[in-house]
Design an enzyme around this catalytic site. Structure first.
Site, short mmCIF file in Angstrom:
data_model
loop_
_atom_site.label_atom_id
_atom_site.label_comp_id
_atom_site.label_asym_id
_atom_site.label_seq_id
_atom_site.Cartn_x
_atom_site.Cartn_y
_atom_site.Cartn_z
N THR A 43 0.85 -1.20 0.00
CA THR A 43 0.00 0.00 0.00
C THR A 43 0.88 1.24 0.00
OG1 THR A 43 -1.61 -1.19 1.34
CG2 THR A 43 -1.79 1.21 1.31
N GLY A 187 -7.66 11.68 4.79
CA GLY A 187 -8.67 12.61 4.27
C GLY A 187 -8.13 14.03 4.17
N ALA A 318 3.59 2.99 8.12
CA ALA A 318 4.61 2.23 7.40
C ALA A 318 5.83 1.95 8.27
CB ALA A 318 5.02 2.98 6.14
N HIS A 442 22.22 27.37 14.34
CA HIS A 442 21.48 28.60 14.08
C HIS A 442 21.76 29.09 12.67
CE1 HIS A 442 19.53 32.43 14.80
NE2 HIS A 442 20.57 33.01 14.24
#
Ligand code: FAD
Ligand code: AMP
Length: 463
Positions: A43, A187, A318, A442
């Site tokens: 998937t 979604g 996953a 930084h």
């Protein structure tokens, strides 16, 4: 029926299965991996993590350019969308990666069987190949058959206008109005893709909040930002029906007028793949959510039979499946292996990204665990200012007595990358003081993590 013997058989070549197969081969086992679809990667690589992130990346660039870069002093001409080219790129990203897994299999001398795998008894698996079945035997078998989109009663999936995430990855045209059912990660990610490309997007969610399960403070921030991006939300809206009507569709939800739209994305969660797997043959009963019950060694109780990934309990992610694949094989071969479940990050790849690891503030409150919270906004971070991406914040939650970090939650630019540091900190039982004292370069976004850790004791410098 022809037959073959191996040391380890893995059923399913998703991130759980293919990683388990490779780790097994690395540890000297003769490994077979069975996969029913032609491409390897499951998937995640074919219809999940990777293609969705390819579209998120492309659509974000489009939206950025379309929105203009005047602030940066960059003047653009007309920006247009070539959706077929965007899809082509997605397909290429996917095929490069699935072919990559195939070449890793070759390199690791893993035998690949193409077809549906079915348990035929302890240590026995039958593969229904195109040219007939073959019976495989091994002392160890790992089930890693993953999951699929969960259906919803009343939602008439037609594989086209009313579909799941799989269809939403390949819409041939930008929908005019897309209704998304379910405000979870899938979604919201795919809803964001099509909203950026020009669709009106309406999200219907059963609960009175988005992203149930994630820290509610972050979810509130996210909702505000998504609304600013033009997504519409109906919370507390239980969808009862979605069907075709004329050339489009209509969606019904309790308490709302029927909503007309031209596409529907059903994203109400996923369910394990155990159909036709022969579980009854070996005497395994799935739990109430359809998952294969396992113990802390991923053992099913049937001698030599293990299960990992989306088909067992836990977050359907996953990296969780991968870690379980590695730990399961290491336990089989070496007798030990470990997945740090308390330190599994969870990321929503919207804009801005949302990332969490450890316990949420809601969970700590519910469990009555005393904690202190340190927050630091990206508004006060120099790199975020330079990027022009100042929405969001980092929140570090640490135990009130021991200062041990219990949870870290980030909404903001590159939150998904920033959370890695927090996952390592939690895994190594760091305190907020440890994180706050570590040197952070930084100007980087990661300085917001350091500052939030310092803020736990009220000593953030730039706030
Ligand atoms: P899967 O990846 O589902 O693989 C299982 C494999 O087994 C499949 O290839 C299937 O064909 C095969 N199979 C099943 N039954 C048999 C059988 N009987 N015989 C032979 N083969 C069989 N997770 C993340 O961590 N990050 C993300 O960004 C993310 N994004 C996602 C986006 C979408 C749209 C979707 C749908 C999912 C996303 N996920 C994401 C979830 C992630 O894809 C899954 O958690 C992960 O793929 C689970 O891995 P797995 O190996 O358990 O199963
Ligand atoms: P996830 O499980 O994270 O993929 O998210 C799925 C989302 O769908 C959750 O937020 C659920 O609350 C939501 N959901 C489930 N059933 C319905 C329904 N009938 N109507 C609307 N939303 C739903």
């Amino acid at each position: 029926m022809p037959s073959a013997k191996h040391d380890l058989i893995v059923i399913g070549a998703g991130p759980g299965g293919y990683v388990a197969a490779i780790r097994g081969a690395q540890l000297g086992l003769d490994v077979a991996c069975i996969e029913k679809v032609p491409e390897l990667g499951g998937t995640c690589l074919r219809i999940g993590c990777i293609p969705s992130k390819a579209l998120l990346e492309s659509s974000e660039r489009y939206a950025t350019l379309k929105g203009g870069l005047d602030e940066h002093g960059i003047k653009l001409g007309r920006v247009t969308l070539d959706l077929p080219a965007m899809h082509k790129r997605r397909e290429k990203v996917v095929s490069t990666l699935t072919r990559g897994v195939a070449s890793l299999f070759k390199k690791n001398k893993i035998t690949r069987y193409a077809g549906h795998g079915r348990l035929d008894g302890p240590g026995r698996v039958v593969v229904e190949q195109e040219d007939g079945p073959i019976e495989l035997e091994a002392p160890h078998v790992i089930v890693a058959t993953g999951s699929r989109s969960k259906p919803l009663a009343g939602v008439e999936l037609d594989g086209d206008r009313i579909g799941t995430s799989t269809e939403a990855l390949t819409y041939p045209k930008v929908p005019k109005h897309l209704v998304v059912i379910g405000a979870g990660a899938i979604g919201l990610e795919l809803g964001s893709v099509w909203a950026r490309l020009g669709a009106d997007v309406t999200v219907l969610e059963y609960f009175d909040r988005i992203l149930p399960g994630m820290d509610s403070e972050l979810a509130k921030d996210a909702l505000r930002l998504f609304k600013k991006q033009g997504l519409k939300f109906h919370l507390g809206a239980r969808v009862t029906a979605a069907k075709r009507k004329g050339a489009g569709c209509v969606v019904e939800a309790e308490g709302l007028e029927p909503i007309a739209c031209d596409r529907v994305l059903l994203a109400v969660g996923r369910e394990p793949n155990t159909e036709g797997l022969g579980l009854e043959k070996v005497g395994i009963e799935v739990d109430r959510l359809g998952r294969i019950p396992v113990d802390e060694d991923f053992a099913t109780g049937v001698p030599g039979l293990f299960a990992i990934g989306d088909v067992i309990e836990g977050p359907m992610l996953a990296h969780k499946a991968e870690e379980e694949g590695v730990a399961c094989v290491e336990k089989i071969v070496n007798g030990f292996g470990h997945v740090p479940y308390e330190a599994i990050p969870n990321i929503v790849y919207t804009h801005p990204e949302i990332a969490s690891v450890g316990r949420s503030e809601d969970e700590l409150e519910e469990a009555g665990i005393p904690y202190k919270a340190g927050r630091f906004p990206f508004m006060a971070n120099g790199r975020a200012k330079a990027l022009g991406e100042t929405d969001g914040r980092v929140k570090v939650l640490a135990h009130a007595d021991t200062d041990r970090i219990l949870g870290v939650h980030v909404i903001g630019p590159r939150a998904g990358d920033l959370i890695a540091e927090a996952a390592v900190a939690i895994e190594y039982a760091a305190s907020s003081e440890d994180l706050g004292r570590a040197v952070h370069a930084h100007p980087t976004l990661a300085e917001a993590m350091k500052e939030a850790a310092l803020a736990v004791e009220g000593r953030a410098i730039h706030m």
